[in-house]
Enzyme design. Sequence first.
Site, PDB file in Angstrom:
ATOM      1  N   LYS A  82      30.287  37.208 -23.242  1.00  0.00           N
ATOM      2  CA  LYS A  82      29.877  37.469 -25.627  1.00  0.00           C
ATOM      3  C   LYS A  82      28.657  36.900 -25.898  1.00  0.00           C
ATOM      4  CE  LYS A  82      32.295  41.157 -25.059  1.00  0.00           C
ATOM      5  NZ  LYS A  82      31.765  42.680 -25.108  1.00  0.00           N
TER       6      LYS A  82
ATOM      7  N   ARG B  20      23.126  36.358 -21.031  1.00  0.00           N
ATOM      8  CA  ARG B  20      23.623  37.401 -20.695  1.00  0.00           C
ATOM      9  C   ARG B  20      23.533  38.264 -20.467  1.00  0.00           C
ATOM     10  NH1 ARG B  20      25.985  39.342 -26.679  1.00  0.00           N
ATOM     11  NH2 ARG B  20      27.341  40.449 -25.507  1.00  0.00           N
TER      12      ARG B  20
ATOM     13  N   ARG C 143      31.033  34.746 -34.390  1.00  0.00           N
ATOM     14  CA  ARG C 143      32.859  34.280 -33.898  1.00  0.00           C
ATOM     15  C   ARG C 143      33.494  33.546 -34.181  1.00  0.00           C
ATOM     16  NH1 ARG C 143      32.417  40.201 -35.178  1.00  0.00           N
ATOM     17  NH2 ARG C 143      31.549  41.512 -34.415  1.00  0.00           N
TER      18      ARG C 143
ATOM     19  N   GLN D  98      28.589  49.674 -25.154  1.00  0.00           N
ATOM     20  CA  GLN D  98      27.524  48.920 -24.857  1.00  0.00           C
ATOM     21  C   GLN D  98      26.945  49.993 -23.630  1.00  0.00           C
ATOM     22  OE1 GLN D  98      26.883  45.146 -24.739  1.00  0.00           O
ATOM     23  NE2 GLN D  98      26.986  44.954 -27.469  1.00  0.00           N
TER      24      GLN D  98
ATOM     25  N   ASP E  66      36.693  42.024 -29.648  1.00  0.00           N
ATOM     26  CA  ASP E  66      35.828  41.330 -30.033  1.00  0.00           C
ATOM     27  C   ASP E  66      36.743  40.171 -31.096  1.00  0.00           C
ATOM     28  OD1 ASP E  66      33.582  41.690 -28.996  1.00  0.00           O
ATOM     29  OD2 ASP E  66      32.923  43.490 -30.423  1.00  0.00           O
TER      30      ASP E  66
ATOM     31  N   ARG F  90      23.348  51.989 -34.619  1.00  0.00           N
ATOM     32  CA  ARG F  90      23.557  53.236 -33.531  1.00  0.00           C
ATOM     33  C   ARG F  90      22.719  54.316 -35.143  1.00  0.00           C
ATOM     34  NH1 ARG F  90      27.618  50.206 -30.861  1.00  0.00           N
ATOM     35  NH2 ARG F  90      28.637  51.213 -28.937  1.00  0.00           N
TER      36      ARG F  90
ATOM     37  N   LYS G 105      28.585  46.814 -37.937  1.00  0.00           N
ATOM     38  CA  LYS G 105      27.395  46.085 -37.083  1.00  0.00           C
ATOM     39  C   LYS G 105      27.084  47.827 -35.979  1.00  0.00           C
ATOM     40  CE  LYS G 105      27.466  42.225 -34.744  1.00  0.00           C
ATOM     41  NZ  LYS G 105      28.091  42.550 -32.914  1.00  0.00           N
ATOM     42  N   SER G 106      28.564  47.769 -35.363  1.00  0.00           N
ATOM     43  CA  SER G 106      28.411  48.857 -34.084  1.00  0.00           C
ATOM     44  C   SER G 106      27.396  50.084 -34.379  1.00  0.00           C
ATOM     45  CB  SER G 106      29.751  49.253 -33.189  1.00  0.00           C
ATOM     46  OG  SER G 106      30.166  48.225 -32.789  1.00  0.00           O
TER      47      SER G 106
HETATM   48  C1  S3P Z   1      29.644  47.329 -28.937  1.00  0.00           C
HETATM   49  C2  S3P Z   1      30.338  47.137 -27.678  1.00  0.00           C
HETATM   50  C3  S3P Z   1      31.258  45.831 -27.108  1.00  0.00           C
HETATM   51  C4  S3P Z   1      31.225  44.978 -27.928  1.00  0.00           C
HETATM   52  C5  S3P Z   1      30.215  44.228 -29.394  1.00  0.00           C
HETATM   53  C6  S3P Z   1      29.867  46.285 -29.785  1.00  0.00           C
HETATM   54  C7  S3P Z   1      29.095  48.488 -29.297  1.00  0.00           C
HETATM   55  O1  S3P Z   1      31.060  45.810 -26.002  1.00  0.00           O
HETATM   56  O2  S3P Z   1      31.397  43.329 -27.573  1.00  0.00           O
HETATM   57  O3  S3P Z   1      30.448  43.569 -30.059  1.00  0.00           O
HETATM   58  O4  S3P Z   1      28.665  48.358 -30.394  1.00  0.00           O
HETATM   59  O5  S3P Z   1      28.756  49.319 -28.366  1.00  0.00           O
HETATM   60  P1  S3P Z   1      31.065  45.778 -24.695  1.00  0.00           P
HETATM   61  O6  S3P Z   1      30.332  46.806 -24.078  1.00  0.00           O
HETATM   62  O7  S3P Z   1      30.126  44.803 -24.066  1.00  0.00           O
HETATM   63  O8  S3P Z   1      32.762  45.622 -24.123  1.00  0.00           O
END
Ligand code: S3P
Length: 447
Positions: free
Chosen positions: A347, A123, A395, A170, A320, A27, A22-23
């Site tokens: 989260k 959030r 999750r 993030q 996560d 990107r 996903k991350s």
């Molecule tokens: C992510 C960073 C994490 C993670 C999220 C994905 C990312 O969050 O919990 O699911 O893709 O950069 P944080 O940056 O708030 O720790």
Amino acid sequence: MQPVTANPSEALVGTAPVPGDKSISHRALMIGALAAGQSEIVGLLEGEDVLHTAAAMRVLGAEIEKGADGTWRVWGQGIGGLREPDTVLDMGNSGTGVRLLMGVLASHPLTAVLTGDASLRGRPMGRVAAPLQEMGARILARAGGRLPLTVLGTGEAAPISYKLPVASAQVKSAILLAGLNAPGETSVIEPAPTRDHTERMLRGFGATLETLQEGGGRIVTLSGQPELRGQSLRVPGDPSSAAFPLVAAAILPGSRISLPGVGMNAHRTGLIETLREMGAQIVLETPREEAGEPVADLTIEAGPLSGVEVPAERAPSMIDEYPILAVAAACARGTTVMRGLAELRVKESDRLSAMARGLAACGVEIEEGPDVLTVVGRGGRVPGGASIETALDHRIAMSFLVLGLAAERPVTIDDAAPMETSFPGFAALMRGLGAQMSVGSAGSAAP
Ligand code: S3P
């Protein structure tokens, strides 16, 4: 709302190809949209979070298309080349989507309004807004820095050096993405290293970044206004999605499953390290590189797990994975203590209290502290027999379905929908391995 029930199950066997990371998928779409020319992405996660990002990048002027062969193609607009959106950008459930996009928008001369679902609107976004405002953008948000918010971006962003108050990939990524269209060097100082997918991908697209370890942390410096060129990349399988079948196989005696092509970025493998400490038999094979990321094939065999102390320093590499680790801990022999969990409270839901409540409802002894979760393992099956509120959190949904497989009585989650954000087809994949999961509540469940 569509309930799903996990029934007590026997051994899991087979191969579990997990969806794309996903991350990395977010990107790839955003950086592809900022590059000159065409990018090709194989294995993009087609979960709702990423589809919201694709839709937003289209509104901002990038051409994005999925080919008949499943390859996604992005025609980028070049750094600073996105256009003002003529509609509100709805990022759905995705914190990564909204926070990274805020960074992209901050250094474009445009006005954009962002919103999301009820979870995302609750959030905190102030942690991203603060550095972006230092760079020259204006951000008008609801009280507490909540969505909906408006980004008034600037075409003359100033590079900054910013010390992150919390370790967050993030926030780091938002600053680096904004820094792409700022002259000079933008630096982010991390209190502890977090996932470096943005840095790796930007390098792959042609940017120059330097990283320096400092104390326990890291300084990342981007040289602004690089020429990014479109690339072809294959997205690795998501280790955070692999975590669910992995733990299910670890706790169901007799299981043996393989997970091909899972991302092994060192800032994402804290769960594997912890499961091994607990006694899990995990083998990594055929290490290779995809999209500038380490990847391997995993095999896991069930075996008795023991409780462990998980140090706070490990949190960034498994942030996560605590919900599913808590499930493994519930079935292990002895007590597991997880520390440094404050970030879990912001989260998709307050995951610390969601896990504590849900485990207690399933008959597991727990103790919840401000940033600590202690789980007293049952050394085998948990009682189960509970109904769990997923509160728009994928999750939490998947963790309790896995727990239900290793329970004496079924566990029901109130809604299947959140799982679509990160793991489309989760229940089908688990059923394919032998898990007893069905649509509906316990008792009413259809096969
Ligand atoms: C992510 C960073 C994490 C993670 C999220 C994905 C990312 O969050 O919990 O699911 O893709 O950069 P944080 O940056 O708030 O720790």
